[in-house]
Motif scaffolding. Structure first.
Motif, short mmCIF file in Angstrom:
data_model
loop_
_atom_site.label_atom_id
_atom_site.label_comp_id
_atom_site.label_asym_id
_atom_site.label_seq_id
_atom_site.Cartn_x
_atom_site.Cartn_y
_atom_site.Cartn_z
N ARG B 272 0.86 -1.18 0.00
CA ARG B 272 0.00 0.00 0.00
C ARG B 272 0.90 1.23 0.00
N PRO B 275 2.24 7.70 1.52
CA PRO B 275 3.35 8.64 1.36
C PRO B 275 3.71 9.42 2.60
N ILE C 152 -7.46 11.65 11.39
CA ILE C 152 -7.10 10.24 11.24
C ILE C 152 -6.94 9.59 12.60
N PHE C 153 -6.22 10.27 13.49
CA PHE C 153 -5.95 9.64 14.78
C PHE C 153 -7.21 9.56 15.65
N PHE C 155 -10.71 9.62 14.40
CA PHE C 155 -11.78 8.80 13.83
C PHE C 155 -11.28 7.47 13.26
N GLY C 156 -10.01 7.41 12.94
CA GLY C 156 -9.48 6.17 12.39
C GLY C 156 -8.90 5.28 13.46
N VAL C 157 -7.89 5.79 14.17
CA VAL C 157 -7.18 4.97 15.15
C VAL C 157 -7.93 4.92 16.48
N TYR C 166 -15.76 3.31 13.25
CA TYR C 166 -14.64 4.17 12.88
C TYR C 166 -14.58 4.38 11.37
N LEU C 167 -13.75 5.30 10.99
CA LEU C 167 -13.54 5.58 9.57
C LEU C 167 -12.17 5.09 9.15
N THR C 169 -8.38 4.89 7.78
CA THR C 169 -7.25 5.82 7.83
C THR C 169 -6.77 6.15 6.41
N GLY C 170 -7.30 5.45 5.44
CA GLY C 170 -6.86 5.66 4.07
C GLY C 170 -5.74 4.73 3.67
N THR C 171 -5.31 3.87 4.60
CA THR C 171 -4.18 3.00 4.29
C THR C 171 -4.60 1.54 4.21
N ASP C 172 -5.89 1.27 4.27
CA ASP C 172 -6.34 -0.11 4.27
C ASP C 172 -6.55 -0.61 2.83
N PHE C 266 -3.76 11.28 3.45
CA PHE C 266 -4.77 10.24 3.36
C PHE C 266 -4.42 9.17 2.32
N SER C 267 -3.18 9.14 1.85
CA SER C 267 -2.73 8.17 0.85
C SER C 267 -3.69 8.13 -0.34
#
Lengths: 337, 584, 319
Positions: B272, B275, C152-153, C155-157, C166-167, C169-172, C266-267
């Motif tokens: 994945r 960046p 990200i931290f 709502f994601g983590v 949760y939402l 992180t954009g890295t999944d 957000f990658s």
């Protein structure tokens, strides 16, 4: 007093033209009075004065050498009054090499405020002149100026920043100001932010001029033979002051933050000299600790970003309120209120 | 390989907009479909892009690796990028020699490592014969033969191809020929000591490309520059095979059941592209990624407390280093004080390097002793320079640098003021600040300068500040040709100048003894003799204080505790990917 | 009007030509196409000379520019120096993700700032107005990466760790054919962009609405007995939106260029990142192509904005 022919109600027209009443206040005098009656604006002035007092008086409490002195063993400490036992040694904590954040906010504030206000001044002046001339005269003047503006919007300023940073390799001497040694890149940063920040404002001022120059009061002024520059600066510009002030208050925040971003190009304020931007930048490396299972007061190195952010927000809000007051004060129609 | 997802993205815009309309002021309420998200994201690999045929294994052991940079070109001839080169361990695993996690050479496609004893290397050291395995096949069933290597060599040297590097094939190699389909003979102009890490070796990603696929392309197009295979290497050889590359998003590799060492344990490896470092950390904490790269030391304490990942520290040869400007040419010269070895020693003695590594790097590393630490060639007898500010003052006094009226040392009217130059990286800026204070305490003034890394590392020809000598002390991270000890940046002939703009000797050192030793080691094929030469080299560097390490700079990774069998090597990180496994 | 537009279009052609020339020269000075090959001991001076020759970089700059211009005139944006892919393909790959993010963000921004701006202007100096003022400036004064990473931290983590919905992180890993997944992944980046952008729009709208309120025609409308709401939406807003539309016009044009910081955090595979990564690698053809498109959109966008002015304020005469 061509302005009086504008949209004033009958009663006020009589006041303005009657020679027998109390001494006539000038447009600016009236504006000044209205401004002083504007609560938020006065609050803004006081707030801004407090900020300036803080960064100037503060520098008598701490020396710059103290602000720049690292103490690596005590790095990244939360504000000392939260520690056990509470002390006032580092009221805003320490940064990533153990320097006192409060002292750095004070000395950094001097730099950041200079950068912010001067660069916004450059941008606002350029934008207002280019937008006003373009919108007022129209035709080929408008074409040339606006095509130039489009070019400036379209060409990434990053390119110019990179070129400038390459040109300046190793050749930026430090400058001495008020007994302090400042990184020579400060005037460059001011200049660059100013020169690349006026385009949106020029477009907005132009649109205001396009609209206002067709309005009755301008047509009337012109019919009366008032000179172009007088119409532009005395009559139309005060009427389009609202978006300019919005632009300036937003631009101030942008300028202070941009100084931090250009640090990545080696163009920012060179450490150890502090700026609000470079204090904020340090926090970036540690932000991800926000949810680390460690002792509560050290989470997310919050003191490193909270205090400079608050200073920036407070400064920008004050400028905004002053701007609001200025707008209301300069708006001749506001008389009827 | 491209999928058109425009319709779904438009739909998504509508959905997001609708969510906003409904909850413009309460964005927290927006995640309507969150119920679906309660299962871990990694547990839905089957929903991952399935544009190609369904996986034959039908397994779902997906190992996710976050990559902070994207690959640029999957053809080994066209890339010099670390992130890309690692991928060859998966789908182009045909180096003759690879290296394990102890950086020991392993015969890979070569049946054994050639040596003078086994007759693989000729007596004069100029001819090396490789015997290749005969049981290895490309993924389309074509056997991998010595012809593929010869073809690769020809393509590297062809003027029609814009390959990134011909080194050392152009300068050192006289010919590459086949004796039979499984015997490859490489002839050198002169004996070449670093052959094991540069001739068809995984250490510099010198791997072979499939002749049967690319020769027709070369004949048709006249070049390999635009070959489709470079972006979608559907025919490969190795434990995993290329499946899909969605630029800016991800790269996927599928297990190869026909791998010559047996089918790998995992079913898919998913790279994945993440960046941003902080976002990668979020991914590690959220469990979205199994393996993370280039972890910053400042994040390690938190990740350790997290308890869900291991944090291997992998020696990759890099050392954070101080270089002193030793130039004697007025155009590139630094402060003349630096010409004195005692002054250089005093500068180092004034600094508590252990405190820097303890505080700034959380004790994860410490100052390296030599440039070759962690390698067989390291000279462990060298005395480290101690932290001794009083001794430093004495050395400076003895050298004639006396404290002046302003507290700054001076000699013959020259102030001891040094330009300390490095990049804009945070940890380097922090180091500068600390060192500046420590130098100030013994009467040395310093000016801190930071350049963005592309400017900092620009060559003499491009007016780079270091290459043109615009510094007194410079800090950057450097390594030998790891895992081979060869390093050319110390040679007199590498000093950059108008005549030699790409020269890499940015510290402008020209020491005749050192130069001779460096030249000799490069031609010494006998490993034992070569080690002795390197020990002498290190003695000179230490005695003269030509180079000092501030800290050893290992690569930090994170590996989820669910993933087993991962053994990183500094030179070839994914060399044992076929052994990786994932517990559910 | 149509004559005006035709004249502007002709002017635009030359404007674009001049801008591309400047960009070509300036860009070349800023981003060295050989940058990716420096500081690598394995790439020798001969290697560099050979690569430069193969990429045509050893020819005089004007020749290189004219060649590029000729290719563009034939509709060919060239081939990447780094990936050796067709530039148009590289851009098309990133386009859906870029547009999805930027359009959602723009729509969200416009809606939020319309509501907030109108509320603030109609309730000047009320608690609500002051709250909006404070909120917009806080959003604007915080660096983008703080807002994005904090979201990200949280709502994601954080939400995941606390067992809440949760939402991502954009890295999944996610299914890019599923519009619901798209929407989930868009929420946080769109929220980030909206928090930043809405400040400007809200301020401009508020201040110009306050300005317009006192004008004759508004008073006339009010005195005619029109409901406040009708006056506001039909008359005042239209006239007050000149600054709003100016900024919007620019943002629409620049939206194509993506949003570098947000995409990075957000990658997100957008064009902002493509531009930044390729210019860092000295990939000149990709850089030029993206800039050419952005320049064209800016120039054409300005024509549209100027025409829209005349609809918003019929007194404006373009000549």
């Amino acid at each position: 007093m061509a302005v009086a022919t504008e949209t004033l109600s009958k009663g006020e027209e009589r006041v303005m033209f009657s020679p027998s009443t109390k001494p006539t206040l000038s447009l600016w005098g009236l504006a000044f009075r209205r401004f002083l009656r504007h609560r938020a604006a006065v609050g803004g002035i006081i707030g801004l004065a407090l900020i300036f007092a803080f960064v100037i008086v503060g520098s008598f409490a701490y020396t710059e050498a103290y602000a720049n002195k690292p103490d690596v063993v005590n790095r990244l400490q939360a504000p000392s009054w939260l520690q056990d036992p509470p002390t006032w040694e580092h009221p805003m904590g320490t940064d990533s090499v153990g320097r006192d954040v409060l002292a750095r906010i004070i000395y950094g504030g001097q730099i950041s405020l200079i950068i912010g206000f001067l660069s916004v001044l450059i941008a606002v002046t350029l934008g207002a002149i280019i937008g006003a001339v373009s919108g007022y005269y129209g035709g080929s003047v408008d074409s040339i100026l606006m095509r130039f503006t489009e070019a400036m919007i379209a060409i990434p300023s990053l390119f110019f920043l990179i070129i400038i940073s390459k040109m300046l390799i190793g050749s930026i001497p430090n400058i001495n100001l008020l007994g302090r040694s400042l990184s020579g890149s400060v005037p460059i940063v001011i200049f660059v932010i100013g020169i690349f920040g006026w385009m949106v404002e020029a477009r907005i001022v132009r649109s205001q001029f396009l609209s206002l120059k067709q309005q009755d009061f301008v047509l009337a002024a012109r019919a009366l033979g008032v000179k172009d520059h007088s119409i532009m600066w005395k009559h139309i510009l005060p009427n389009s002051i609202a978006p300019i002030i919005v632009f300036a208050s937003l631009g101030l925040a942008v300028a202070i933050l941009t100084e931090a971003y250009v640090g990545f190009l080696g163009l920012g304020v060179q450490e150890p000299t502090a700026s609000w931007g470079n204090i904020l930048n340090q926090a970036l490396s540690y932000l991800n600790r926000a949810f680390a299972p460690q002792d509560f007061i050290h989470r997310g190195v919050w003191w490193l970003w909270l205090f400079p952010s608050l200073m920036i927000i407070f400064t920008v809000l004050c400028v905004n309120f002053i701007g609001d007051g200025l707008r209301d004060a300069l708006d001749p129609r506001g008389l009827t209120k | 390989m491209k999928r058109i997802f425009a319709p779904s993205s438009i739909l998504a815009i509508l959905i997001v907009t609708a969510a906003w309309l409904a909850a413009a002021c309460a964005p927290v309420a927006a995640p309507g479909p969150a119920a679906q998200a309660t299962q871990p994201a990694v547990a839905q690999p089957t929903s991952a892009p399935a544009a190609t045929a369904a996986p034959s294994t039908g397994g779902n052991k997906v190992i996710t690796i976050s990559y902070t940079q994207e690959a640029n070109n999957l053809n080994p001839l066209y890339t010099n990028q670390w992130f890309t080169q690692n991928l060859f361990d998966l789908f182009l695993d045909n180096a003759l020699i690879t290296f394990n996690d102890k950086n020991e050479p392993l015969p890979w496609i070569a049946k054994e490592i050639p040596s003078i004893e086994n007759g693989g290397i000729s007596a004069d050291g100029k001819v090396i014969t490789f015997n290749l395995r005969d049981d290895v096949k490309w993924s389309d069933g074509t056997p991998l033969t010595a012809d593929d290597y010869v073809f690769t060599y020809e393509m590297i040297l062809s003027d029609k191809n814009t390959v990134t590097s011909r080194d050392p094939f152009e300068s050192e190699v006289a010919s590459v020929v086949t004796k039979d389909p499984h015997t490859l003979v490489v002839t050198f102009n002169e004996p070449y000591a670093p052959w094991m890490t540069s001739i068809f070796s995984r250490a510099n990603s010198s791997v072979a490309i499939p002749k049967h696929i690319l020769q027709p392309v070369f004949e048709k197009d006249g070049t390999l520059d635009n070959a489709e295979w470079n972006r979608a290497p559907t025919v490969g050889v190795g434990p995993f095979l290329f499946k899909e590359w969605e630029t800016g998003s991800h790269l996927t590799f599928q297990a190869n059941p026909d791998f010559w060492m047996g089918a790998p344990k995992a079913d898919q490896i998913f790279f994945r592209i993440v960046p941003d470092d902080a976002s990668q950390l979020a991914a590690i904490k959220a469990g979205d990624t199994d393996i993370g790269v280039f972890i910053s030391p400042s994040d390690v304490p938190d990740l350790e407390k997290l308890g869900t990942v291991d944090i291997p520290k992998v020696q990759s040869g890099y050392k954070e280093s101080w270089y002193f400007n030793m130039s004697t040419d007025p155009a590139t010269m630094g402060n003349p004080a630096l010409q004195d070895a005692n002054v250089r020693r005093a500068l180092v003695m004034a600094v508590d390097r252990n405190k820097i590594t303890q505080e700034l790097l959380y004790g994860l590393t410490k100052p390296a002793l030599t440039f070759w630490d962690g390698m067989a060639q390291a000279n462990t007898d060298i005395e480290p320079i101690p932290y001794d500010p009083e001794g430093a003052k004495k050395l400076l006094d003895d050298a004639g640098w006396k404290v002046g009226s302003d507290g700054i040392r001076e000699k013959d009217g020259v102030k001891l003021k040094l330009r300390y130059v490095t990049t804009t990286r945070e940890v380097r800026k922090n180091t500068q600040a600390i060192v500046q204070q420590e130098w100030k305490d013994i009467g040395i003034d310093s000016e801190l300068i930071n350049h963005p890394s592309d400017v900092f590392f620009a060559s003499f020809g491009d007016k780079g500040p270091i290459a043109t000598g615009q510094y007194d002390i410079a800090e950057w991270s450097n390594s030998p040709q790891f895992p081979d000890p060869n390093a050319v940046d110390w040679l007199c002939s590498e000093i950059p100048s108008d005549a030699n703009p790409p020269g890499g000797n940015w510290e402008f050192i020209c020491d005749k003894d050192l130069d001779a030793l460096f030249q000799e080691q490069a031609r010494t094929v006998d490993a034992k003799k070569r080690i002795e030469l390197f020990k002498q080299i290190q003695k000179i560097i230490a005695d003269q204080v030509y180079w000092v390490s501030i800290w050893d700079d290992p690569d930090l990774w994170t590996v989820s505790k669910k993933v087993t069998g991962v053994k990183f090597s500094g030179a070839t990180p994914f060399w044992n990917a076929y052994e990786w496994d994932k517990m559910e | 009007m149509s004559r005006y537009i035709i004249r502007r279009l002709i002017q635009s052609f030359f404007t674009i030509l001049v801008i591309t020339t400047v960009i070509f020269v300036v860009g070349r000075a800023a981003a060295d196409p050989m940058a990716a090959y420096t500081n690598n001991p394995r790439i020798t001076a001969e290697d560099k000379a050979r690569i430069a020759h193969n990429l045509g970089l050893d020819r005089p700059l004007p020749v290189q520019y004219l060649t590029w211009l000729g290719d563009v005139a034939r509709g060919d944006l060239g081939t990447s120096f780094v990936t050796h892919q067709k530039v148009s393909d590289m851009i098309m790959e990133r386009l859906p993700a870029t547009l999805a993010l930027m359009i959602s963000a723009l729509i969200a921004t416009v809606i939020v700032s319309l509501i907030a701006g109108v509320f603030a202007a109609t309730h000047q100096y009320s608690a609500g107005d002051n709250l909006i003022t404070a909120a917009t400036f806080i959003g604007f004064s915080m660096p983008v990466f703080f807002i994005g990473l904090s979201l990200i931290f949280i709502f994601g983590v954080g939400f995941k760790a606390w067992g809440l919905p949760y939402l991502p992180t954009g890295t999944d890993i996610w299914d890019q054919n599923d519009p619901i997944e798209w929407a989930r992944h868009l929420v946080l980046p769109v929220l980030t962009l909206t928090l930043i952008q809405a400040a400007g729009y809200t301020r401009y709208l508020r201040s110009s609405l306050l300005d317009v309120q006192h004008q004759d025609y508004i008073r006339t409308a009010k005195s005619k007995g029109l409901a406040d709401r009708a006056v506001l939406w039909k008359h005042a807003l239209k006239n007050a939106s000149l600054p709003f539309v100016t900024v919007l016009g620019l943002d629409i044009a620049l939206l194509f260029g993506g949003a570098l910081v947000t995409e990075t955090i957000f990658s997100w595979p957008g064009l902002g990142r493509l531009f930044w990564e390729q210019s860092n690698a000295g990939d000149f053809p990709v850089m030029m192509a993206i800039l050419l498109i952005v320049v064209t959109l800016v120039v054409v966008g300005q024509i549209v904005v100027d025409v829209v002015y005349t609809f918003l304020d019929p007194r404006i005469k373009l000549a």
